[in-house]
Design a protein around this motif. Sequence first.
Motif, PDB file in Angstrom:
ATOM      1  N   PRO A  98       0.834  -1.207   0.000  1.00 25.62           N
ATOM      2  CA  PRO A  98       0.000   0.000   0.000  1.00 25.62           C
ATOM      3  C   PRO A  98       0.873   1.264   0.000  1.00 25.62           C
ATOM      4  O   PRO A  98       2.096   1.212   0.091  1.00 25.62           O
ATOM      5  CB  PRO A  98      -0.780  -0.114   1.318  1.00 25.62           C
ATOM      6  CG  PRO A  98      -0.559  -1.513   1.805  1.00 25.62           C
ATOM      7  CD  PRO A  98       0.764  -1.932   1.267  1.00 25.62           C
ATOM      8  N   ARG A  99       0.212   2.392  -0.085  1.00 26.76           N
ATOM      9  CA  ARG A  99       0.846   3.683   0.183  1.00 26.76           C
ATOM     10  C   ARG A  99       0.530   4.045   1.631  1.00 26.76           C
ATOM     11  O   ARG A  99      -0.562   3.764   2.121  1.00 26.76           O
ATOM     12  CB  ARG A  99       0.302   4.756  -0.760  1.00 26.76           C
ATOM     13  CG  ARG A  99       0.674   4.529  -2.219  1.00 26.76           C
ATOM     14  CD  ARG A  99       0.038   5.561  -3.136  1.00 26.76           C
ATOM     15  NE  ARG A  99      -1.422   5.436  -3.147  1.00 26.76           N
ATOM     16  CZ  ARG A  99      -2.257   6.377  -2.736  1.00 26.76           C
ATOM     17  NH1 ARG A  99      -1.791   7.523  -2.231  1.00 26.76           N
ATOM     18  NH2 ARG A  99      -3.557   6.182  -2.785  1.00 26.76           N
ATOM     19  N   TYR A 100       1.477   4.668   2.318  1.00 26.83           N
ATOM     20  CA  TYR A 100       1.305   4.941   3.739  1.00 26.83           C
ATOM     21  C   TYR A 100       1.394   6.440   4.014  1.00 26.83           C
ATOM     22  O   TYR A 100       2.152   7.170   3.361  1.00 26.83           O
ATOM     23  CB  TYR A 100       2.389   4.248   4.563  1.00 26.83           C
ATOM     24  CG  TYR A 100       2.467   2.748   4.374  1.00 26.83           C
ATOM     25  CD1 TYR A 100       1.544   1.894   4.968  1.00 26.83           C
ATOM     26  CD2 TYR A 100       3.487   2.179   3.607  1.00 26.83           C
ATOM     27  CE1 TYR A 100       1.630   0.519   4.798  1.00 26.83           C
ATOM     28  CE2 TYR A 100       3.580   0.812   3.430  1.00 26.83           C
ATOM     29  CZ  TYR A 100       2.646  -0.014   4.029  1.00 26.83           C
ATOM     30  OH  TYR A 100       2.738  -1.373   3.857  1.00 26.83           O
ATOM     31  N   VAL A 101       0.633   6.857   5.016  1.00 24.30           N
ATOM     32  CA  VAL A 101       0.746   8.211   5.514  1.00 24.30           C
ATOM     33  C   VAL A 101       0.575   8.159   7.037  1.00 24.30           C
ATOM     34  O   VAL A 101      -0.256   7.393   7.540  1.00 24.30           O
ATOM     35  CB  VAL A 101      -0.294   9.147   4.851  1.00 24.30           C
ATOM     36  CG1 VAL A 101      -1.725   8.711   5.170  1.00 24.30           C
ATOM     37  CG2 VAL A 101      -0.078  10.593   5.280  1.00 24.30           C
ATOM     38  N   ARG A 102       1.382   8.927   7.770  1.00 23.00           N
ATOM     39  CA  ARG A 102       1.221   9.012   9.223  1.00 23.00           C
ATOM     40  C   ARG A 102       0.275  10.165   9.538  1.00 23.00           C
ATOM     41  O   ARG A 102       0.314  11.223   8.889  1.00 23.00           O
ATOM     42  CB  ARG A 102       2.571   9.257   9.910  1.00 23.00           C
ATOM     43  CG  ARG A 102       3.604   8.163   9.730  1.00 23.00           C
ATOM     44  CD  ARG A 102       3.292   6.904  10.493  1.00 23.00           C
ATOM     45  NE  ARG A 102       3.461   7.013  11.925  1.00 23.00           N
ATOM     46  CZ  ARG A 102       4.531   6.576  12.600  1.00 23.00           C
ATOM     47  NH1 ARG A 102       5.554   6.034  11.960  1.00 23.00           N
ATOM     48  NH2 ARG A 102       4.588   6.661  13.920  1.00 23.00           N
ATOM     49  N   GLY A 103      -0.559  10.003  10.545  1.00 21.41           N
ATOM     50  CA  GLY A 103      -1.477  11.085  10.908  1.00 21.41           C
ATOM     51  C   GLY A 103      -2.340  10.722  12.097  1.00 21.41           C
ATOM     52  O   GLY A 103      -2.183   9.674  12.723  1.00 21.41           O
ATOM     53  N   GLU A 104      -3.279  11.606  12.393  1.00 19.85           N
ATOM     54  CA  GLU A 104      -4.207  11.423  13.504  1.00 19.85           C
ATOM     55  C   GLU A 104      -5.399  10.594  13.044  1.00 19.85           C
ATOM     56  O   GLU A 104      -6.026  10.901  12.023  1.00 19.85           O
ATOM     57  CB  GLU A 104      -4.686  12.782  14.029  1.00 19.85           C
ATOM     58  CG  GLU A 104      -3.586  13.624  14.660  1.00 19.85           C
ATOM     59  CD  GLU A 104      -2.999  12.960  15.895  1.00 19.85           C
ATOM     60  OE1 GLU A 104      -3.769  12.312  16.637  1.00 19.85           O
ATOM     61  OE2 GLU A 104      -1.785  13.084  16.114  1.00 19.85           O
ATOM     62  N   ILE A 105      -5.693   9.559  13.809  1.00 23.30           N
ATOM     63  CA  ILE A 105      -6.757   8.627  13.417  1.00 23.30           C
ATOM     64  C   ILE A 105      -8.118   9.303  13.376  1.00 23.30           C
ATOM     65  O   ILE A 105      -8.936   9.046  12.481  1.00 23.30           O
ATOM     66  CB  ILE A 105      -6.775   7.417  14.371  1.00 23.30           C
ATOM     67  CG1 ILE A 105      -5.454   6.643  14.274  1.00 23.30           C
ATOM     68  CG2 ILE A 105      -7.955   6.512  14.069  1.00 23.30           C
ATOM     69  CD1 ILE A 105      -5.106   6.162  12.887  1.00 23.30           C
ATOM     70  N   PHE A 106      -8.392  10.193  14.332  1.00 21.02           N
ATOM     71  CA  PHE A 106      -9.723  10.794  14.424  1.00 21.02           C
ATOM     72  C   PHE A 106      -9.793  12.160  13.746  1.00 21.02           C
ATOM     73  O   PHE A 106     -10.779  12.870  13.893  1.00 21.02           O
ATOM     74  CB  PHE A 106     -10.152  10.906  15.888  1.00 21.02           C
ATOM     75  CG  PHE A 106     -10.477   9.564  16.505  1.00 21.02           C
ATOM     76  CD1 PHE A 106     -11.639   8.906  16.167  1.00 21.02           C
ATOM     77  CD2 PHE A 106      -9.601   8.966  17.397  1.00 21.02           C
ATOM     78  CE1 PHE A 106     -11.939   7.666  16.724  1.00 21.02           C
ATOM     79  CE2 PHE A 106      -9.892   7.729  17.958  1.00 21.02           C
ATOM     80  CZ  PHE A 106     -11.073   7.076  17.615  1.00 21.02           C
ATOM     81  N   ALA A 107      -8.764  12.549  12.993  1.00 21.53           N
ATOM     82  CA  ALA A 107      -8.817  13.811  12.259  1.00 21.53           C
ATOM     83  C   ALA A 107      -9.781  13.680  11.082  1.00 21.53           C
ATOM     84  O   ALA A 107      -9.904  12.604  10.486  1.00 21.53           O
ATOM     85  CB  ALA A 107      -7.427  14.196  11.764  1.00 21.53           C
ATOM     86  N   PRO A 108     -10.473  14.760  10.708  1.00 20.61           N
ATOM     87  CA  PRO A 108     -11.381  14.676   9.555  1.00 20.61           C
ATOM     88  C   PRO A 108     -10.594  14.526   8.251  1.00 20.61           C
ATOM     89  O   PRO A 108      -9.491  15.055   8.101  1.00 20.61           O
ATOM     90  CB  PRO A 108     -12.117  16.027   9.603  1.00 20.61           C
ATOM     91  CG  PRO A 108     -11.210  16.944  10.359  1.00 20.61           C
ATOM     92  CD  PRO A 108     -10.486  16.085  11.350  1.00 20.61           C
ATOM     93  N   HIS A 109     -11.167  13.772   7.312  1.00 17.61           N
ATOM     94  CA  HIS A 109     -10.529  13.556   6.015  1.00 17.61           C
ATOM     95  C   HIS A 109     -11.502  13.945   4.905  1.00 17.61           C
ATOM     96  O   HIS A 109     -12.683  13.610   4.964  1.00 17.61           O
ATOM     97  CB  HIS A 109     -10.130  12.085   5.836  1.00 17.61           C
ATOM     98  CG  HIS A 109      -9.253  11.573   6.932  1.00 17.61           C
ATOM     99  ND1 HIS A 109      -7.936  11.922   7.057  1.00 17.61           N
ATOM    100  CD2 HIS A 109      -9.517  10.740   7.981  1.00 17.61           C
ATOM    101  CE1 HIS A 109      -7.412  11.328   8.109  1.00 17.61           C
ATOM    102  NE2 HIS A 109      -8.357  10.611   8.690  1.00 17.61           N
ATOM    103  N   THR A 110     -10.993  14.654   3.902  1.00 19.43           N
ATOM    104  CA  THR A 110     -11.814  14.965   2.742  1.00 19.43           C
ATOM    105  C   THR A 110     -11.971  13.700   1.902  1.00 19.43           C
ATOM    106  O   THR A 110     -11.170  12.770   2.018  1.00 19.43           O
ATOM    107  CB  THR A 110     -11.155  16.062   1.890  1.00 19.43           C
ATOM    108  OG1 THR A 110      -9.941  15.547   1.336  1.00 19.43           O
ATOM    109  CG2 THR A 110     -10.830  17.290   2.731  1.00 19.43           C
TER     110      THR A 110
END
Length: 278
Positions: free
Chosen positions: A122-134
């Motif tokens: 896959p492609r990976y990105v680190r971030g906040e799990i509960f952050a809103p995503h467009t």
Amino acid sequence: MARIGMVNYINMAPIYEVWKEQVRRPDWIMLDAPPAQLNRLLAAGSIDLGFVSAYEYAARPWLYRLMADLSISATGPVGSVFLFSSVPPEQLDGKLVLLTGQSDTSVCLLRLILEEFIKVRPRYVRGEIFAPHTPAEKPAALLAIGDEALRLNAAPDPRYPVQIDLGECWHQQTGLPFVFAVCAVREDFLQGNTEVAREIQQTLISCREQGLARLSEICTKAAARIPLMTAAACLRYFQSIEYDLSPIKQETLARFFALLIQRGEASPAALPLKLFPC
């Protein structure tokens, strides 16, 4: 003076609740935080010892020793390290996977499982799990650990119907338990503080033994930290967590670190393991 790091997830409650009740040592300063923050603090020398991601030891083994008989581990399902996916993992090739920023071990484990065991990239990105995503940024899957994973389990997101417990997946593939976190002590702290480190280790083990004998009581406190979690569900969760570093757990670390070394993701000096006391 000793500065000690403690993971601030409820999975540490069997040790930490007893510690908070009984340990009265002004010369022992306890700091609780997520694993990734404790990793940074220990690497920088801002704490002297504590529970950190197993990967932290593999990344900088020259800085540390592993405290004997202490870990956060599981044999089979762990219940709080999950890949939540919109599709089966075999269909994640080329798709976006959101990785929690709270732990390095689980990120390495997930990549190993997907790329080496399931054979997808896959492609990976680190971030906040509960952050809103467009909609354009919506990940096909996300890796959540600790209390975040417990919250998602308690209130499942219909966008991610597939749930993979990473501890269970590793066990199915290897027949081994998995060690998510270790208790590491800095080598420079041990110089001149061997007895202090030994006393802290024995105190942590004593807290563990008392906490495991009082699980039902501790569950009542801990469950309140996770929305919708009952004391009974908390007890089932705690019963899946192990806190020792037995020979088979050491074998697990050696196997995991060897795979990471082969992938260029860990220091070759991570093996053989260095334990304190020897």
